[in-house]
Write a protein that holds these residues in place. Structure first.
Motif, PDB file in Angstrom:
ATOM      1  N   SER A  54       3.679  14.365 -15.988  1.00 62.88           N
ATOM      2  CA  SER A  54       2.452  14.863 -15.358  1.00 62.88           C
ATOM      3  C   SER A  54       2.148  13.958 -14.171  1.00 62.88           C
ATOM      4  CB  SER A  54       1.284  14.788 -16.341  1.00 62.88           C
ATOM      5  OG  SER A  54       1.025  13.429 -16.645  1.00 62.88           O
ATOM      6  N   TYR A  55       1.206  14.388 -13.357  1.00 60.42           N
ATOM      7  CA  TYR A  55       0.750  13.542 -12.248  1.00 60.42           C
ATOM      8  C   TYR A  55       0.358  12.149 -12.765  1.00 60.42           C
ATOM      9  CZ  TYR A  55      -2.894  11.338  -9.504  1.00 60.42           C
ATOM     10  OH  TYR A  55      -3.657  10.400  -8.871  1.00 60.42           O
ATOM     11  N   HIS A  56      -0.452  12.122 -13.850  1.00 60.60           N
ATOM     12  CA  HIS A  56      -0.964  10.836 -14.339  1.00 60.60           C
ATOM     13  C   HIS A  56       0.162   9.874 -14.719  1.00 60.60           C
ATOM     14  CE1 HIS A  56      -5.015  12.285 -14.305  1.00 60.60           C
ATOM     15  NE2 HIS A  56      -4.805  13.192 -15.239  1.00 60.60           N
TER      16      HIS A  56
ATOM     17  N   THR B   2      -4.974   3.035  -2.483  1.00 63.20           N
ATOM     18  CA  THR B   2      -6.081   3.644  -1.742  1.00 63.20           C
ATOM     19  C   THR B   2      -5.885   5.141  -1.845  1.00 63.20           C
ATOM     20  OG1 THR B   2      -4.889   3.728   0.362  1.00 63.20           O
ATOM     21  CG2 THR B   2      -6.122   1.727  -0.091  1.00 63.20           C
ATOM     22  N   ARG B   3      -6.943   5.868  -2.126  1.00 62.41           N
ATOM     23  CA  ARG B   3      -6.865   7.326  -2.223  1.00 62.41           C
ATOM     24  C   ARG B   3      -8.286   7.868  -2.211  1.00 62.41           C
ATOM     25  NH1 ARG B   3      -4.355   7.159  -8.346  1.00 62.41           N
ATOM     26  NH2 ARG B   3      -6.187   6.298  -9.375  1.00 62.41           N
ATOM     27  N   GLY B   4      -8.397   9.193  -2.151  1.00 62.53           N
ATOM     28  CA  GLY B   4      -9.709   9.806  -2.017  1.00 62.53           C
ATOM     29  C   GLY B   4     -10.576   9.643  -3.258  1.00 62.53           C
TER      30      GLY B   4
ATOM     31  N   ALA C  24       3.450   9.994 -13.851  1.00 63.49           N
ATOM     32  CA  ALA C  24       4.340   9.663 -12.740  1.00 63.49           C
ATOM     33  C   ALA C  24       3.682   8.663 -11.786  1.00 63.49           C
ATOM     34  CB  ALA C  24       4.741  10.933 -11.991  1.00 63.49           C
ATOM     35  N   VAL C  25       2.406   8.867 -11.493  1.00 67.21           N
ATOM     36  CA  VAL C  25       1.730   7.995 -10.525  1.00 67.21           C
ATOM     37  C   VAL C  25       1.604   6.574 -11.089  1.00 67.21           C
ATOM     38  CG1 VAL C  25      -0.742   8.234 -11.069  1.00 67.21           C
ATOM     39  CG2 VAL C  25      -0.019   8.289  -8.736  1.00 67.21           C
ATOM     40  N   THR C  26       1.342   6.474 -12.380  1.00 65.67           N
ATOM     41  CA  THR C  26       1.180   5.157 -13.006  1.00 65.67           C
ATOM     42  C   THR C  26       2.519   4.416 -13.022  1.00 65.67           C
ATOM     43  OG1 THR C  26      -0.538   6.097 -14.410  1.00 65.67           O
ATOM     44  CG2 THR C  26       0.340   3.980 -15.076  1.00 65.67           C
TER      45      THR C  26
ATOM     46  N   PHE D  97       0.853  -1.193   0.000  1.00 67.64           N
ATOM     47  CA  PHE D  97       0.000   0.000   0.000  1.00 67.64           C
ATOM     48  C   PHE D  97       0.884   1.235   0.000  1.00 67.64           C
ATOM     49  CE2 PHE D  97      -4.282  -1.602   0.938  1.00 67.64           C
ATOM     50  CZ  PHE D  97      -3.990  -2.928   1.217  1.00 67.64           C
ATOM     51  N   ARG D  98       0.313   2.362  -0.351  1.00 68.98           N
ATOM     52  CA  ARG D  98       1.113   3.600  -0.292  1.00 68.98           C
ATOM     53  C   ARG D  98       0.234   4.799  -0.004  1.00 68.98           C
ATOM     54  NH1 ARG D  98      -1.661   6.523  -3.861  1.00 68.98           N
ATOM     55  NH2 ARG D  98      -1.408   6.081  -6.040  1.00 68.98           N
ATOM     56  N   PHE D  99       0.882   5.831   0.521  1.00 69.46           N
ATOM     57  CA  PHE D  99       0.258   7.151   0.645  1.00 69.46           C
ATOM     58  C   PHE D  99       1.188   8.077  -0.128  1.00 69.46           C
ATOM     59  CE2 PHE D  99      -0.152  11.178   3.260  1.00 69.46           C
ATOM     60  CZ  PHE D  99      -1.378  11.536   2.714  1.00 69.46           C
ATOM     61  N   ALA D 100       0.617   8.918  -0.982  1.00 66.35           N
ATOM     62  CA  ALA D 100       1.445   9.671  -1.932  1.00 66.35           C
ATOM     63  C   ALA D 100       1.115  11.160  -1.924  1.00 66.35           C
ATOM     64  CB  ALA D 100       1.259   9.079  -3.330  1.00 66.35           C
ATOM     65  N   PRO D 101       1.445  11.852  -0.852  1.00 67.43           N
ATOM     66  CA  PRO D 101       1.093  13.275  -0.778  1.00 67.43           C
ATOM     67  C   PRO D 101       2.046  14.184  -1.565  1.00 67.43           C
ATOM     68  CG  PRO D 101       2.290  12.632   1.195  1.00 67.43           C
ATOM     69  CD  PRO D 101       2.169  11.399   0.355  1.00 67.43           C
ATOM     70  N   SER D 102       1.562  15.359  -1.896  1.00 66.95           N
ATOM     71  CA  SER D 102       2.387  16.384  -2.537  1.00 66.95           C
ATOM     72  C   SER D 102       2.750  17.429  -1.490  1.00 66.95           C
ATOM     73  CB  SER D 102       1.607  17.069  -3.665  1.00 66.95           C
ATOM     74  OG  SER D 102       1.295  16.126  -4.649  1.00 66.95           O
ATOM     75  N   PRO D 103       4.032  17.760  -1.359  1.00 65.60           N
ATOM     76  CA  PRO D 103       4.441  18.730  -0.325  1.00 65.60           C
ATOM     77  C   PRO D 103       4.217  20.177  -0.763  1.00 65.60           C
ATOM     78  CG  PRO D 103       6.382  17.823  -1.417  1.00 65.60           C
ATOM     79  CD  PRO D 103       5.194  17.164  -2.040  1.00 65.60           C
TER      80      PRO D 103
ATOM     81  N   ASP E  27     -12.040  11.723  -4.862  1.00 63.64           N
ATOM     82  CA  ASP E  27     -11.847  12.781  -5.875  1.00 63.64           C
ATOM     83  C   ASP E  27     -10.958  12.302  -7.025  1.00 63.64           C
ATOM     84  OD1 ASP E  27      -9.843  12.663  -3.892  1.00 63.64           O
ATOM     85  OD2 ASP E  27      -9.136  14.676  -4.350  1.00 63.64           O
ATOM     86  N   LEU E  28     -10.206  11.219  -6.809  1.00 64.02           N
ATOM     87  CA  LEU E  28      -9.330  10.727  -7.876  1.00 64.02           C
ATOM     88  C   LEU E  28      -9.924   9.517  -8.601  1.00 64.02           C
ATOM     89  CD1 LEU E  28      -5.877  11.290  -6.147  1.00 64.02           C
ATOM     90  CD2 LEU E  28      -6.735  12.419  -8.210  1.00 64.02           C
ATOM     91  N   PHE E  29     -11.175   9.211  -8.296  1.00 69.37           N
ATOM     92  CA  PHE E  29     -11.821   8.038  -8.909  1.00 69.37           C
ATOM     93  C   PHE E  29     -11.738   8.087 -10.444  1.00 69.37           C
ATOM     94  CE2 PHE E  29     -15.361   5.665 -10.622  1.00 69.37           C
ATOM     95  CZ  PHE E  29     -15.321   4.478  -9.913  1.00 69.37           C
TER      96      PHE E  29
ATOM     97  N   VAL F 273       6.707  10.802  -2.038  1.00 69.16           N
ATOM     98  CA  VAL F 273       6.585  12.256  -2.086  1.00 69.16           C
ATOM     99  C   VAL F 273       6.374  12.669  -3.541  1.00 69.16           C
ATOM    100  CG1 VAL F 273       7.755  14.419  -1.599  1.00 69.16           C
ATOM    101  CG2 VAL F 273       8.021  12.494  -0.032  1.00 69.16           C
ATOM    102  N   GLU F 274       5.199  13.213  -3.833  1.00 72.50           N
ATOM    103  CA  GLU F 274       4.869  13.574  -5.217  1.00 72.50           C
ATOM    104  C   GLU F 274       5.206  15.051  -5.443  1.00 72.50           C
ATOM    105  OE1 GLU F 274       1.154  11.773  -6.564  1.00 72.50           O
ATOM    106  OE2 GLU F 274       2.396   9.969  -6.577  1.00 72.50           O
ATOM    107  N   ASP F 275       6.478  15.262  -5.756  1.00 66.20           N
ATOM    108  CA  ASP F 275       6.996  16.633  -5.823  1.00 66.20           C
ATOM    109  C   ASP F 275       7.462  17.022  -7.223  1.00 66.20           C
ATOM    110  OD1 ASP F 275       9.115  14.921  -5.935  1.00 66.20           O
ATOM    111  OD2 ASP F 275      10.388  16.018  -4.535  1.00 66.20           O
TER     112      ASP F 275
HETATM  113  N1  GLU Z   1      -0.328  13.197  -4.975  1.00 68.64           N
HETATM  114  C1  GLU Z   1      -1.735  13.089  -5.064  1.00 68.64           C
HETATM  115  C2  GLU Z   1      -2.385  14.086  -4.129  1.00 68.64           C
HETATM  116  O1  GLU Z   1      -1.724  14.586  -3.209  1.00 68.64           O
HETATM  117  C3  GLU Z   1      -2.273  11.711  -4.712  1.00 68.64           C
HETATM  118  C4  GLU Z   1      -1.947  10.719  -5.750  1.00 68.64           C
HETATM  119  C5  GLU Z   1      -2.546   9.332  -5.576  1.00 68.64           C
HETATM  120  O2  GLU Z   1      -2.820   8.904  -4.449  1.00 68.64           O
HETATM  121  O3  GLU Z   1      -2.676   8.669  -6.589  1.00 68.64           O
HETATM  122  O4  GLU Z   1      -3.543  14.380  -4.310  1.00 68.64           O
END
Ligand code: GLU
Length: 280
Positions: free
Chosen positions: A192-194, A210-212, A196-198, A4-10, A214-216, A40-42
Motif C-alpha cells: 500500500s502507499y503507507h 516534506t509534503r502537503g 511503501a512510503v515508510t 529530502f525527496r519529492f515523491a509524486p505518483s504518475p 493533506d498527508l499530516f 516515482v510512486e507507481d
Molecule cells: N505519492 C504521494 C502523492 O503523490 C506523496 C507521498 C509522500 O510525499 O509521502 O500524494
C-alpha cells in the motif's frame, strides 16, 4: 547530510500545487546543503502510466529542479515491501481481509455507532476475528483478500509514547488506532502507499519528509510502521496546500492548472518560482 525527496505518483499531469511541493523540498535541501531525491510512486499499475512519468520529469526539469540518480521507481522494488510485510505478518500483526467495499459499508450502516478516522469510517474489523482454518480455507479457495494491520495488537507491541516532530506543528504523539486496521497490501498490488512510503524513506535515508498538509494524519500510520519495523523516523514538514482562485485546494480531479499548461503559455519558470516564494 540532510536528504529530502519529492515523491509524486504518475497518474496524470503535475499541477501547480505539485510544483510547489517539489520546489519546497528542493529549496529546503538547497538551504541545508542536502541532497534532493525524486521517487516515482507507481505501485498502482492500473492508474500509473510511463507517459505521465516522462511528462512529470520534463515538468520538474522545466521548473529548474535537478535530482540525484538513479530515480527510485516503487514498481521495481516490490520485494522490499514484501519483506517488510512478511516481518509484520511473522510478528502476528496482520490478517487477511476478504471484505468487499459493500460488505464494509453494510456492516458500518448496521452498527449502532461507527468509529471514524481522518478519512471516514474505520474498518469495522469483520475479518479480524476469523479463525485460522477459515482464513486458510478461503485463501485456498482463491478468494481475493487484502492484508490489514491489526492496530490494537500493534499498539500493544510498541513501548511507551512514540512521537515525531513536524516543523509546522511541533511535537506529535502517535495515536496507533487513529486510522484503524489500515490495508497494507492487496492481491493485485502487493503493498500500500503507507507501507511503501515508510520502507522507501528508510531505505533511501530520507532525513526530512516534506509534503502537503493533506498527508499530516497519515504520519500516524508511518510512525507506527517505523516502530514495528525498527526503522528511523525522519523529521516531517507538512506544508500548506495551494488553492485555486476559488479557494479550493488544487487537485488533479478539480482541473487545477498543470505545469505543462503554464509552460505552453510561455510562463517563465524563474518568475513562477519567485511568485511561489522561492528565491533561487
Ligand atoms: N505519492 C504521494 C502523492 O503523490 C506523496 C507521498 C509522500 O510525499 O509521502 O500524494
Amino acid at each position: 547530510m540532510p536528504i529530502f525527496r519529492f515523491a509524486p505518483s504518475p497518474t496524470g499531469a503535475l499541477h501547480l500545487g505539485n510544483g510547489y511541493s517539489a520546489l519546497y523540498a528542493f529549496d529546503r535541501a538547497r538551504q541545508m546543503d542536502g541532497s534532493f531525491l525524486l521517487r516515482v510512486e507507481d505501485i498502482d499499475q492500473g492508474r500509473c502510466r510511463p507517459e505521465h512519468e516522462a511528462a512529470m520529469l520534463a515538468d520538474l526539469a522545466w521548473l529548474g529542479l535537478t535530482w540525484e540518480q538513479p530515480v527510485r521507481r516503487q514498481s521495481e522494488h516490490m520485494d522490499d515491501y514484501a519483506a517488510a510485510l512478511a516481518k509484520l505478518s511473522d510478528a502476528g500483526l496482520t490478517y487477511p481481509c476478504f471484505c468487499t467495499r459493500k460488505d464494509i459499508a453494510r456492516e458500518i450502516a448496521a452498527a449502532p455507532s461507527a468509529p471514524h478516522g481522518p478519512d471516514g469510517a474505520l474498518y469495522p474489523g469483520i475479518c479480524r476475528s476469523l479463525s485460522l482454518t477459515e482464513r486458510r480455507d478461503r485463501v485456498a479457495a482463491g478468494a481475493a483478500f487484502a492484508v490489514r494491520l491489526d492496530c490494537a495488537r500493534a499498539a500493544r507491541m510498541i513501548a511507551g509514547d512514540l512521537s515525531w516532530y513536524d516543523r509546522q506543528s511541533g511535537q506529535q504523539y502517535l495515536q496507533p488506532g487513529l486510522h484503524g486496521d489500515v490495508v497494507l497490501a492487496r492481491k493485485e498490488t502487493p503493498t500500500s502507499y503507507h507501507l511503501a512510503v515508510t520502507v522507501d524513506d528508510a531505505l533511501q535515508g530520507v532525513s526530512h519528509v516534506t509534503r502537503g498538509a493533506d498527508l499530516f494524519a497519515a504520519t500516524h500510520v508511518h510512525r507506527l510502521l517505523q516502530a514495528l519495523l525498527d526503522l528511523p523516523t525522519p523529521e516531517y514538514d507538512h506544508h500548506r496546500l495551494l488553492q485555486d482562485d476559488d479557494g479550493v485546494r488544487m487537485a488533479k480531479r478539480h482541473g487545477a492548472v498543470s505545469l505543462a499548461q503554464l509552460r505552453d503559455e510561455g510562463r517563465d519558470p524563474g518568475e513562477l518560482r519567485r511568485s511561489l516564494g522561492f528565491e533561487f
